[in-house]
Design an enzyme around this catalytic site. Structure first.
Site, PDB file in Angstrom:
ATOM      1  N   HIS A   1      -4.596 -38.039  -1.104  1.00 50.43           N
ATOM      2  CA  HIS A   1      -5.158 -36.808  -0.540  1.00 50.43           C
ATOM      3  C   HIS A   1      -4.359 -36.134   0.568  1.00 50.43           C
ATOM      4  O   HIS A   1      -4.600 -34.974   0.892  1.00 50.43           O
ATOM      5  CB  HIS A   1      -6.602 -37.029  -0.032  1.00 50.43           C
ATOM      6  CG  HIS A   1      -7.499 -37.664  -1.043  1.00 50.43           C
ATOM      7  ND1 HIS A   1      -7.560 -37.247  -2.354  1.00 50.43           N
ATOM      8  CD2 HIS A   1      -8.366 -38.717  -0.954  1.00 50.43           C
ATOM      9  CE1 HIS A   1      -8.432 -37.996  -3.018  1.00 50.43           C
ATOM     10  NE2 HIS A   1      -8.924 -38.901  -2.204  1.00 50.43           N
TER      11      HIS A   1
ATOM     12  N   GLU B   1     -25.095 -45.301  -8.336  1.00 54.59           N
ATOM     13  CA  GLU B   1     -24.925 -44.510  -9.550  1.00 54.59           C
ATOM     14  C   GLU B   1     -23.874 -45.079 -10.485  1.00 54.59           C
ATOM     15  O   GLU B   1     -22.909 -45.689 -10.049  1.00 54.59           O
ATOM     16  CB  GLU B   1     -24.449 -43.103  -9.179  1.00 54.59           C
ATOM     17  CG  GLU B   1     -25.386 -42.382  -8.284  1.00 54.59           C
ATOM     18  CD  GLU B   1     -24.721 -41.170  -7.671  1.00 54.59           C
ATOM     19  OE1 GLU B   1     -25.433 -40.345  -7.111  1.00 54.59           O
ATOM     20  OE2 GLU B   1     -23.491 -41.049  -7.749  1.00 54.59           O
TER      21      GLU B   1
ATOM     22  N   GLU C   1     -16.208 -48.635  -1.436  1.00 58.16           N
ATOM     23  CA  GLU C   1     -14.800 -49.009  -1.419  1.00 58.16           C
ATOM     24  C   GLU C   1     -14.695 -50.414  -2.035  1.00 58.16           C
ATOM     25  O   GLU C   1     -15.079 -51.407  -1.414  1.00 58.16           O
ATOM     26  CB  GLU C   1     -14.292 -48.990   0.040  1.00 58.16           C
ATOM     27  CG  GLU C   1     -12.928 -49.614   0.256  1.00 58.16           C
ATOM     28  CD  GLU C   1     -11.849 -49.143  -0.732  1.00 58.16           C
ATOM     29  OE1 GLU C   1     -11.567 -47.943  -0.806  1.00 58.16           O
ATOM     30  OE2 GLU C   1     -11.297 -50.005  -1.447  1.00 58.16           O
TER      31      GLU C   1
ATOM     32  N   ASN D   1     -15.065 -31.109  -4.882  1.00 63.05           N
ATOM     33  CA  ASN D   1     -16.432 -30.857  -5.281  1.00 63.05           C
ATOM     34  C   ASN D   1     -17.285 -30.691  -4.024  1.00 63.05           C
ATOM     35  O   ASN D   1     -17.573 -31.663  -3.345  1.00 63.05           O
ATOM     36  CB  ASN D   1     -16.909 -32.045  -6.116  1.00 63.05           C
ATOM     37  CG  ASN D   1     -18.296 -31.829  -6.618  1.00 63.05           C
ATOM     38  OD1 ASN D   1     -18.592 -30.813  -7.218  1.00 63.05           O
ATOM     39  ND2 ASN D   1     -19.155 -32.786  -6.348  1.00 63.05           N
TER      40      ASN D   1
ATOM     41  N   CYS E   1     -14.513 -40.811   4.859  1.00 59.27           N
ATOM     42  CA  CYS E   1     -13.562 -39.778   4.453  1.00 59.27           C
ATOM     43  C   CYS E   1     -14.267 -38.432   4.595  1.00 59.27           C
ATOM     44  O   CYS E   1     -15.403 -38.279   4.128  1.00 59.27           O
ATOM     45  CB  CYS E   1     -13.086 -40.018   3.031  1.00 59.27           C
ATOM     46  SG  CYS E   1     -12.319 -41.642   2.853  1.00 59.27           S
TER      47      CYS E   1
ATOM     48  N   CYS F   1     -20.960 -46.254   1.675  1.00 65.01           N
ATOM     49  CA  CYS F   1     -19.585 -46.674   1.971  1.00 65.01           C
ATOM     50  C   CYS F   1     -19.424 -46.713   3.482  1.00 65.01           C
ATOM     51  O   CYS F   1     -19.901 -45.810   4.172  1.00 65.01           O
ATOM     52  CB  CYS F   1     -18.591 -45.680   1.363  1.00 65.01           C
ATOM     53  SG  CYS F   1     -16.864 -46.169   1.531  1.00 65.01           S
TER      54      CYS F   1
ATOM     55  N   CYS G   1     -15.861 -36.588   1.538  1.00 65.08           N
ATOM     56  CA  CYS G   1     -16.624 -37.378   0.560  1.00 65.08           C
ATOM     57  C   CYS G   1     -18.084 -37.499   0.966  1.00 65.08           C
ATOM     58  O   CYS G   1     -18.395 -37.877   2.095  1.00 65.08           O
ATOM     59  CB  CYS G   1     -16.007 -38.768   0.428  1.00 65.08           C
ATOM     60  SG  CYS G   1     -16.984 -39.858  -0.639  1.00 65.08           S
TER      61      CYS G   1
ATOM     62  N   CYS H   1     -17.807 -45.118 -15.084  1.00 60.69           N
ATOM     63  CA  CYS H   1     -17.462 -45.096 -13.663  1.00 60.69           C
ATOM     64  C   CYS H   1     -18.527 -45.896 -12.919  1.00 60.69           C
ATOM     65  O   CYS H   1     -19.701 -45.519 -12.917  1.00 60.69           O
ATOM     66  CB  CYS H   1     -17.436 -43.647 -13.184  1.00 60.69           C
ATOM     67  SG  CYS H   1     -17.137 -43.477 -11.427  1.00 60.69           S
TER      68      CYS H   1
ATOM     69  N   CYS I   1     -19.854 -38.384  -8.025  1.00 56.81           N
ATOM     70  CA  CYS I   1     -20.517 -39.542  -7.425  1.00 56.81           C
ATOM     71  C   CYS I   1     -21.131 -39.213  -6.080  1.00 56.81           C
ATOM     72  O   CYS I   1     -20.576 -38.483  -5.293  1.00 56.81           O
ATOM     73  CB  CYS I   1     -19.542 -40.694  -7.315  1.00 56.81           C
ATOM     74  SG  CYS I   1     -19.490 -41.586  -8.867  1.00 56.81           S
TER      75      CYS I   1
END
Ligand code: SAH
Ligand code: SF4
Length: 368
Positions: free
Chosen positions: A220, A89, A165, A295, A113, A109, A116, A102, A338
């Site tokens: 985080h 994306e 990443e 999110n 995490c 990935c 995510c 972006c 994302c």
């Protein structure tokens, strides 16, 4: 050969290798990177035989757009498909004084995490330099931004905050960003590019020397025990090492600060104590703080902190001297965070084959 991933030296080598004069490479470079041409026929200062030779050697293909969504707030999201069928994306976020693209650095990935959604996607591969540059080219095509550098251009900034990443795809990211920064082409300044990393410490140090772009860190959590869980790469490169690498990032000053990304997770990392520890941790490093409302995605193990909690956290951050720290959600109506569009599209596909439900109209709260 995909021309979009070749730097000028590689292009010159290919051109002279084909028996053409070296200056032809610079002519080609300007047509491609300054004017965004996608066809060799339009390169008016090249004779027909040279154009034909180039057309046989190089491809100027962009990734294919499989979906394009535009939010009422102007955010545009493209789901792109690459030659092997993999998807990633790209999101364009217009603002008063800038337009930020972006971009993704990987399909999926390898890191996991826990908050995510990209980390839950199984398929992972690095994007090539051509595929990374291709995202920028495609956005410039669609935004009407050629020739590059015109005063009213819409794309003014790039953030490597999409899928993947970037420091795990180091060579391709460095090649692509050098191409995009090249003065004879798109010419975007390193000050307008921000690379976001979960904290790949050795590559942070290298990246400072090789690119010198702005750095954003997915922090985080401010205790190793919690960060080990939220951002598992912390087990390999714990907080002390990460902070030390950031402290030594070249070129830091009050005009060039590190951005600390901090996703607000209800009851997990959002207490007053967490805030105090955060401010202590980054003390003395030129910093910007970016509080990101979490999110949620289907099945995500966390909830976003309440508005009151985010405000209280932000107030403390403000009091410590850091400006406007909460990231405004953008593109809510188009799944602009994302990883979400790709996942919705996969769910849609599965539903068509009868295995899962599509929720393409699900609202989203944050964007990267
Ligand atoms: N892999 C890189 C860059 C891509 S992630 C990195 O981790 O920095 C870009 C940003 O989006 C990171 O700060 C990431 O932590 C954040 N992010 C990921 N999932 C999120 C979610 N569900 N809600 C809010 N922010 C999220
Ligand atoms: Fe990968 Fe970044 Fe998501 Fe972590 S936050 S899983 S590093 S994309």
């Amino acid at each position: 050969m995909a021309l979009l991933g070749m730097d000028i030296a590689e292009l010159e080598a290919a051109v002279t290798g084909a028996g053409l004069q070296k200056f032809r490479a610079r002519q080609l470079w300007r047509w491609v990177w300054r004017h965004g041409l996608t066809s060799f026929d339009e390169m008016s200062d090249l004779g027909k035989p040279v154009r034909e030779q180039f057309a046989a050697m190089f491809s100027l293909d962009r990734p294919t757009v499989t979906r394009r969504l535009q939010s009422t707030d102007g955010t545009i999201k493209w789901l792109l498909r690459f030659a092997d069928g993999n998807e990633a994306e790209t999101v364009y976020i217009p603002d008063n004084d800038r337009g930020t693209l972006c971009i993704s650095s990987q399909v999926g990935c390898t890191l996991t995490c826990s908050f995510c959604h990209t980390g839950t996607q199984k398929l992972v591969r690095n994007l090539t330099a051509a595929e990374i540059c291709g995202q920028v080219m495609l956005a410039m095509d669609e935004l009407g931004d050629w020739p590059a550098g015109k005063p009213e251009r819409r794309l003014t900034n790039i953030v490597l905050m999409g899928m993947g990443e970037p420091l795990f795809n180091y060579d391709n990211v460095v090649t692509a960003m050098r191409i995009i920064m090249s003065g004879e082409g798109v010419g975007l300044s390193k000050r307008r590019i921000t690379l976001s990393t979960s904290g790949v410490v050795p590559e942070i140090i290298r990246c400072g020397g090789d690119l010198g772009v702005n750095l954003a860190i997915s922090l985080h959590a401010v205790r190793d025990e919690l960060r080990d869980e939220l951002v598992p790469i912390n087990r390999k490169y714990p907080l002390a090492e990460l902070i030390e690498a950031c402290r030594n990032y070249p070129g830091l000053s009050n005009a060039r600060r590190i951005t600390w990304e901090y996703v607000m997770l209800d009851g997990v990392n959002d207490s007053d104590e967490d805030c105090a520890a955060l401010l202590k941790l980054i003390k003395g490093i030129p910093s910007k703080l970016n509080l990101i409302p979490f999110n949620p995605w289907p099945g995500s193990p966390y909830e976003c902190s309440s508005d009151e909690r985010i405000e209280a956290f932000a107030a403390k951050v403000l009091k410590a001297g850091y400006a406007s720290p909460v990231r405004t959600p953008r593109g809510r109506d188009i799944l602009a965070a994302c990883g979400q569009l790709k996942s919705a599209s996969e769910r849609g596909r599965r539903q068509r084959t009868g295995t899962a439900s599509a929720r393409e109209s699900a609202p989203s709260d944050a964007t990267t």
